[in-house]
Design a protein around this motif. Structure first.
Motif, PDB file in Angstrom:
ATOM      1  N   CYS A 188       0.861  -1.181   0.000  1.00 38.45           N
ATOM      2  CA  CYS A 188       0.000   0.000   0.000  1.00 38.45           C
ATOM      3  C   CYS A 188       0.896   1.229   0.000  1.00 38.45           C
ATOM      4  O   CYS A 188       2.048   1.188   0.437  1.00 38.45           O
ATOM      5  N   ALA A 189       0.339   2.327  -0.477  1.00 35.80           N
ATOM      6  CA  ALA A 189       1.156   3.513  -0.702  1.00 35.80           C
ATOM      7  C   ALA A 189       1.419   4.308   0.570  1.00 35.80           C
ATOM      8  O   ALA A 189       2.556   4.686   0.858  1.00 35.80           O
ATOM      9  N   LEU A 190       0.370   4.559   1.353  1.00 33.19           N
ATOM     10  CA  LEU A 190       0.463   5.515   2.455  1.00 33.19           C
ATOM     11  C   LEU A 190      -0.083   4.919   3.748  1.00 33.19           C
ATOM     12  O   LEU A 190      -0.883   3.977   3.710  1.00 33.19           O
ATOM     13  N   PRO A 191       0.297   5.483   4.902  1.00 32.33           N
ATOM     14  CA  PRO A 191      -0.275   5.007   6.166  1.00 32.33           C
ATOM     15  C   PRO A 191      -1.792   5.079   6.213  1.00 32.33           C
ATOM     16  O   PRO A 191      -2.434   4.277   6.891  1.00 32.33           O
ATOM     17  N   SER A 192      -2.376   6.027   5.490  1.00 29.10           N
ATOM     18  CA  SER A 192      -3.839   6.132   5.472  1.00 29.10           C
ATOM     19  C   SER A 192      -4.496   4.953   4.774  1.00 29.10           C
ATOM     20  O   SER A 192      -5.714   4.774   4.870  1.00 29.10           O
ATOM     21  N   ASN A 193      -3.699   4.131   4.084  1.00 33.68           N
ATOM     22  CA  ASN A 193      -4.242   2.962   3.382  1.00 33.68           C
ATOM     23  C   ASN A 193      -4.072   1.670   4.170  1.00 33.68           C
ATOM     24  O   ASN A 193      -4.360   0.593   3.646  1.00 33.68           O
ATOM     25  N   VAL A 194      -3.621   1.757   5.418  1.00 35.38           N
ATOM     26  CA  VAL A 194      -3.342   0.527   6.171  1.00 35.38           C
ATOM     27  C   VAL A 194      -4.616  -0.281   6.392  1.00 35.38           C
ATOM     28  O   VAL A 194      -4.570  -1.509   6.495  1.00 35.38           O
TER      29      VAL A 194
END
Length: 359
Positions: A188-194
């Protein structure tokens, strides 16, 4: 005479455990690892509510840069290093999660990857053994450095793509996506996508039905939030602007359980029925009744998920006097019958598990 071993009742089989190891480097963004653990713990809670003590579950271990389990952390972080149970601690590793790490630019990322080539070799061994590999952000450098992911697709933030492609030209990019699930590698790209990463892992480890339940809980859904307020308190969220459409929708939301009347709806919106129909068609490409059915089905979905009410009772609460008509409309808007939807998405334990023993 003692019973023979063959006559003794056999113990129920232990539920399967899917363990994720999470190596933490000195440079790691530990918050992403802890957030993933919180999501996995939530998935276990949903699984136990739906399936009881025999539910499969996820486990985790925080490791140091050498691959050894971290020593127990002081409170309030102790819950992240102490295993939930002995069986989980002894379960084999099925996946590894590499969180992103702190690095201000591409040269710094390359320097971190160079310092931790031993970890990349361990990731290659894990991939050879059939384990899943999960990465977030620039953690993909450590995975790609293993040499086992050529020809795979990675999901990276846009500002890393050029540097990553120069370092690993044989790895593709899932452009325009927040998550890539390509065989043994999920990134996943970003922490918001965890949350997307956790849902994808649950799908792999616990099955599609539990993944769907997790998606219901872990993915923002503003329509469901409004429907929950409607179902719980019979309230409506005021319109943010005073327009014909906003007035009509606000009136619908406040009267979902009442029979539909185009004349009453037009009166509430202070326009003629013809004008009201035109506004709905121009702005929403549907009739007021179609929009009302959508709002009612959103409320029904919430009630099926979080209450133990019968389907006929939910039909009445959503404005349908005829349960058969409600079932037909619900199938049209959701693709499945209410009973099937509840089976797949219910967030509460079955009624039989709500017994209270009185002594």
């Amino acid at each position: 005479m003692p019973p023979s071993p063959s006559s003794l009742p056999s113990a129920p089989p232990k539920p399967p455990v899917f363990r994720v190891d999470i190596p933490l480097l000195p440079e790691s963004a530990a918050g992403s690892a802890l957030q993933l653990i919180d999501l996995l713990r939530g998935a276990n809670l949903l699984a136990s509510q739906r399936m009881g003590a025999q539910a499969p579950r996820l486990a985790w271990r925080l490791l140091d840069a050498e691959g050894l389990p971290l020593a127990p952390l002081p409170s309030p972080l102790a819950a992240y290093t102490a295993p939930d149970d002995k069986d989980a601690a002894l379960a084999p590793t099925r996946a590894l999660f590499i969180p992103s790490f702190h690095a201000p630019d591409i040269p710094a990322i390359r320097a971190v990857a160079a310092r931790h080539q031993a970890l990349s070799r361990q990731l290659g061994i894990a991939l050879d053994a059939g384990q899943k590999l999960l990465t977030m952000g620039n953690g993909a450098w450590l995975a790609a450095q293993s040499g086992r992911l050529n020809g795979r697709q990675a999901c990276l933030p846009w500002f890393y793509i050029a540097g990553f492609e120069r370092d690993f030209p044989s790895i593709g990019h899932s452009l325009g996506q927040d998550l890539s699930d390509d065989g043994p590698w999920m990134s996943c790209a970003l922490p918001s996508n965890v949350n997307l990463l956790a849902i994808a892992l649950v799908h792999q480890a616990l099955g599609p039905e539990l993944a769907a339940a997790c998606e219901t809980v872990m993915t923002p859904d503003h329509q469901r939030a409004r429907a929950a307020l409607q179902a719980n308190a019979q309230q409506h969220i005021p319109a943010t602007r005073d327009s014909t459409l906003a007035r009509a929708i606000a009136w619908m939301e406040a009267h979902l359980d009442q029979p539909y009347s185009l004349d009453r709806l037009a009166e509430a919106a202070s326009v003629s029925t013809r004008t009201l129909l035109r506004h709905f068609q121009q702005e929403l490409s549907q009739s007021p009744l179609d929009h009302l059915h959508g709002l009612r089905c959103a409320r029904a979905r919430v009630m099926l998920e979080v209450t133990l009410e019968s389907v006929p009772s939910i039909a009445v609460a959503c404005g349908y006097a005829d349960p058969a008509a409600f079932r037909r409309i619900f199938v049209r808007y959701t693709g499945m019958a209410p009973s099937e939807y509840r089976k797949r998405h219910a967030l509460r334990a079955p009624r039989r598990r709500w017994r209270v023993e009185v002594k």
